[in-house]
Structures are given as structure tokens and as C-alpha cells.
Design a protein around this motif. Sequence first.
Motif, PDB file in Angstrom:
ATOM      1  N   LYS A 143      39.641  45.439  -8.027  1.00 23.47           N
ATOM      2  CA  LYS A 143      41.107  45.574  -8.023  1.00 23.47           C
ATOM      3  C   LYS A 143      41.770  44.265  -7.598  1.00 23.47           C
ATOM      4  CE  LYS A 143      41.223  50.573  -7.163  1.00 23.47           C
ATOM      5  NZ  LYS A 143      41.647  51.651  -6.232  1.00 23.47           N
ATOM      6  N   LYS A 153      41.549  41.842 -10.538  1.00 20.99           N
ATOM      7  CA  LYS A 153      42.541  42.150 -11.573  1.00 20.99           C
ATOM      8  C   LYS A 153      43.926  41.684 -11.147  1.00 20.99           C
ATOM      9  CE  LYS A 153      40.179  46.273 -13.376  1.00 20.99           C
ATOM     10  NZ  LYS A 153      40.272  47.743 -13.538  1.00 20.99           N
ATOM     11  N   SER A 160      45.993  38.651 -12.951  1.00 20.09           N
ATOM     12  CA  SER A 160      47.274  38.988 -13.581  1.00 20.09           C
ATOM     13  C   SER A 160      48.415  38.194 -12.960  1.00 20.09           C
ATOM     14  CB  SER A 160      47.543  40.497 -13.436  1.00 20.09           C
ATOM     15  OG  SER A 160      46.519  41.256 -14.036  1.00 20.09           O
ATOM     16  N   HIS A 186      49.226  42.532 -17.218  1.00 24.40           N
ATOM     17  CA  HIS A 186      48.466  43.390 -16.297  1.00 24.40           C
ATOM     18  C   HIS A 186      47.576  44.352 -17.082  1.00 24.40           C
ATOM     19  CE1 HIS A 186      49.998  42.421 -12.274  1.00 24.40           C
ATOM     20  NE2 HIS A 186      51.162  42.157 -12.860  1.00 24.40           N
ATOM     21  N   VAL A 198      44.633  42.361 -18.739  1.00 24.73           N
ATOM     22  CA  VAL A 198      43.619  41.924 -17.764  1.00 24.73           C
ATOM     23  C   VAL A 198      42.803  43.114 -17.285  1.00 24.73           C
ATOM     24  CG1 VAL A 198      43.320  40.963 -15.448  1.00 24.73           C
ATOM     25  CG2 VAL A 198      44.900  39.881 -17.047  1.00 24.73           C
ATOM     26  N   ASN A 199      43.478  44.236 -17.011  1.00 24.62           N
ATOM     27  CA  ASN A 199      42.745  45.431 -16.574  1.00 24.62           C
ATOM     28  C   ASN A 199      41.765  45.887 -17.653  1.00 24.62           C
ATOM     29  OD1 ASN A 199      44.178  45.407 -14.197  1.00 24.62           O
ATOM     30  ND2 ASN A 199      45.669  46.935 -14.864  1.00 24.62           N
ATOM     31  N   VAL A 250      38.801  43.303 -17.920  1.00 27.76           N
ATOM     32  CA  VAL A 250      37.838  43.412 -16.813  1.00 27.76           C
ATOM     33  C   VAL A 250      37.042  44.707 -16.931  1.00 27.76           C
ATOM     34  CG1 VAL A 250      37.610  43.597 -14.318  1.00 27.76           C
ATOM     35  CG2 VAL A 250      39.216  41.961 -15.293  1.00 27.76           C
ATOM     36  N   ASP A 251      37.718  45.820 -17.253  1.00 26.60           N
ATOM     37  CA  ASP A 251      37.012  47.096 -17.398  1.00 26.60           C
ATOM     38  C   ASP A 251      36.002  47.041 -18.533  1.00 26.60           C
ATOM     39  OD1 ASP A 251      38.427  48.167 -15.292  1.00 26.60           O
ATOM     40  OD2 ASP A 251      39.975  49.062 -16.571  1.00 26.60           O
TER      41      ASP A 251
END
Length: 534
Positions: A128, A131, A135, A426, A429-430, A433-434
Motif C-alpha cells: 500500500k 502504491k 502514485s 492511482h 498504479v494500483n 502493482v496488483d
Amino acid sequence: MLALDYSLLRDLVHPCIGAFIGYLTNVVAIRMLFRPLRPWHIFGLRVPMTPGVIPSKRHDLAVNIGEMVGRHLLTSKDIGAAISDEPFQAHLAHLADRKVQEIFKRDLGPLPDIIPSRFKAYFQVGVKTLKYQVSEGVNRYLASSGFEEKIVAAIVGRLEVLGDQELNSLLAPENRQDVYLFIDEVIRALLGSDQTEAWLAGHLAASLRQSAAQGRTIGDLAPEPLVGLVKSVLRDQSSPLLQRMGAQLADPVLRAQVVKGILGGVDHFLETLGPVGAMARGFLEMDTFEQKIGAYLDEKEEDWVAWLRNPDVQGRMLSVLEENIDSLLDKRLDGLLAEVDENRLTDICRACATQVLAAFKSEGALTGLRALLHVGLENLLDGGRRPLGDLAGQFFPGDNGQHLRAAIVRECVDLFRSSTSERLVHSMVNAMVDTLLARPLGRLYDIVPHGVRQGLIEYIILTSNRMFLQEVPGVVESLNIKGVVTDKVDSLNLLQLERLLLSIMEEQFKYINLFGALLGFLIGLINLALVKLV
């Protein structure tokens, strides 16, 4: 002979007894080092030399052993020297290589599955944080002046490149046909729309009101060629028109209407005379008067037809019609509109708009309009060979082109810095990364090059050596080897301690016992010699 042997044996008894006493004394002495394990008491008094030396001095022995090991045997200098020796370095290199190869050849799943369960909460917090930091870093960069300079330069450069390209490079002819078809559908939809008809009617009404407010006449609105055309048609059709009127007089229906009109005129005239007209109406019989008019028209039918065909009559009729047309054209619109209420004007304009749009909505008109539009656009575009910059200069002349470019750049920069873009960053990027975390790592051995693996191994060895050499003194000091050995020896069971010492010195104890026997034997010989001398 027997006497000699007896004397020899008697002489050897003393040395043998001395040897036995010496051996037994050493055995007892060595035994008393370890036994008894506990003190002995007789009549409440502790027997001297109990417990044995080792049990009674175990703590002192442990302290001495710890001092020896911690201060002299396992020093930080000795350990550092041992670490620097080639055997340890070879073992460290082999160990690092084996561990790295073991990890790199393992088929690894997604990174979250590799993290131990006790560290998963920390891992999730780290993800978290990653991320958020990425972001925020991207958004901060988008808001920076450096990004603005770069994006402005990139957009301006791209616009200049596009300006030098031909339209065909961006929009091929076959693709332009699709655009034209789309425009055709838009035109068809516009011409068939009620909103277009209402707009056109409103525009006509507004134009009429504006012209009336300006004091303009009907002739000012009518094009000169249209007026000339109307007059020309009137001149050409006046003679046939009068001839057809003469022929129509023979029609009973038309004649009856003419008679009715004459009677109406006479009746209106009599009404205007007042009492005299009422008295005159008493002398007239309208039925008889109607018959007389009909008979007169029957009698003069040929004269009427001949009169209407007379060129002078036709010329005078044409002059009258032209004068009426000129009078109508000279009539001011404000006076004309004053005689027409608002609803009627709206209906008239709506009817005109309907007729105009109906003319354009016909298939032939649409086909011609489409062809005209297509040809005109292609001529304007020079078949798609005109540069985009040239077209932009024509549509946006002067400083308008610069203003348009500045507006495009400003909108692009504002788009990158908008709240929508911030949320998009945001979200991206989330998702990125996921996605990366959900992918299995696989075999790192197949991904990481050999040179990188070798460099990693060398780095591990170098880091380990540096850590060992720098930290060994502190580690040895913190381990307190002296205290550890002291506590360990002090905590040993006495029997274990005895076996430990005996396992180390058993051979030496045996030679000590034999040396005691030898020493006792020699003392016995010396004693024998002294007896013989006396």
C-alpha cells in the motif's frame, strides 16, 4: 643355590612393596581428585579431603577454564584470522553459491505467496505504501514545471510534424469517403428534423422583422433577377391568359358567378344611396334584372372574347399588372407586417420553411448537394495532398492558428493535471502493482543472467567477509565466551566432568601410576642398599 634364591627373593620384597605402595598411592591420589563427590561426616565432623579436589574446586576450575578459553583460545583476533584463511573462504564461497543456486532454481509463485504468514501484514502495508508513494510521485511530477516544459515541447513538436504531413497520411481517401457518408447522413437528418424546420421558420420571421425595422420594402428583399423573371413570364403569358379568360366566359358556372357579382355590386350601390336607393330597389325586379344581364352576356359573348384578344387590351392589361407588381414591390414591410398578426406570420414562415426543406429533401436535391459537397471538399483538400498546416492556416488565419495551438497545449496540460487524471494515475498504479504481484516469479535462474548471479554471489561473499571482520570483535565480546564456558563447566554433572577429564588425561594418569610404582621400586632398592651397607 636355594639359599641364594631365597636371599634374592627376600631382598626384592622391599622394592616390590615400594613399587606397590607407590602405584597404590598414585591411584588413590588420582582417585581423590574426583571422589568423594560429597563431603563425608563422622560424628558430625567433616572428614578432611572430602569431597574430592575437583568436586570441591569445580567452580574455580570452571572459572579457570573459561578464562583460558575466552582470553587465550577463542579471541577475536584468532577468529578473524580463521575467517580470512583460505579454507573458510572456500567454504563461504561454496555455501553462497549453493544457496543462491538453490533459490534461483526454485520455481517461485507470486510474491505474496512467498512471504511468510507472520510477515504478510507488514508486506501488505509495504505494498500500500508503495502504491501511494508511486502514485503521489507521478502526480507530483505531472504538477511540476519540468513536466510542463517537456510536455509543451513534445506537443508543439508533434503539431509541427503533423503540420508538414499531407492529409492523405492521416486520412486516406477511402477513409474520407466514410467521413463524407457520415456528413451526408448528418445533412439528411438535419433536413428532416423538426428542429431544423422550426429554426428556419424562426430565422425567416426574425429576418422579416429586422428588415421591417430597417424600413426596407418587398423589392429590397426580392432579388432583381427574380423580379425580372416574374415580369418576363407575365409578358409571355398575358395573351394566353386573356384568351383563356374569354373561353371561360362561356362556362355556365363562371357566367353565373359573374352575374352574381354584378348583382351584388348593384345592390351595394343602391345601399349607398340611402332612401333613394331603397325607393329605386322598389322599382327594380332583381330576377328580371338577372335575366337581362345573362341575356346581355350571351349576346355579347363573342364581343367579349374579341375584346380580350385585342392587342391593345392585352397591352393595357399587362401595364396594369406590371404597375401592380411594382406597387407591391415598393410596399414597405413594416406596413405589410402591421396588417398581419403574429400567429399568421409564424404560419407563413413555417410554411415557407417547410417548402424550402421539402425542396432540399428530395432525392435529386440531396444527390446534387452531396456531390457538390464532396467535390468542393476534395477541391479544397487538393485530393488530400495539402499539408495539414496549410489547411489549419486557411481555417484559422492570422494569429488564430497560434491561439489554437496554445489552446491545445493548455488543454493537454490541464488534462494531465486534472483530478480525473490524478484518479486515473492511482488506478493505473494500483492495477499495475496488483498485476505484477499476481504473476508467478517462476525460476529466477532463467531470468537473471549468469553475470548478475555471479556478481550477486561475489557481493554476498564480500559483504559477509566485511561484516565478519568488522563485527567479530563485538560479537565475541557480546557472546562472553568466558562466562558461557564457566557456566557450562560449572553446570556439568560431577560424573560427566569426571568422564570428561578422564577422557582427556586417562593415558597420562596411567603413566603417573606407573611412574609412582617405579619410584616406589627405586626407593625400595635404595632402602635395601642402605640396609646392606649398615
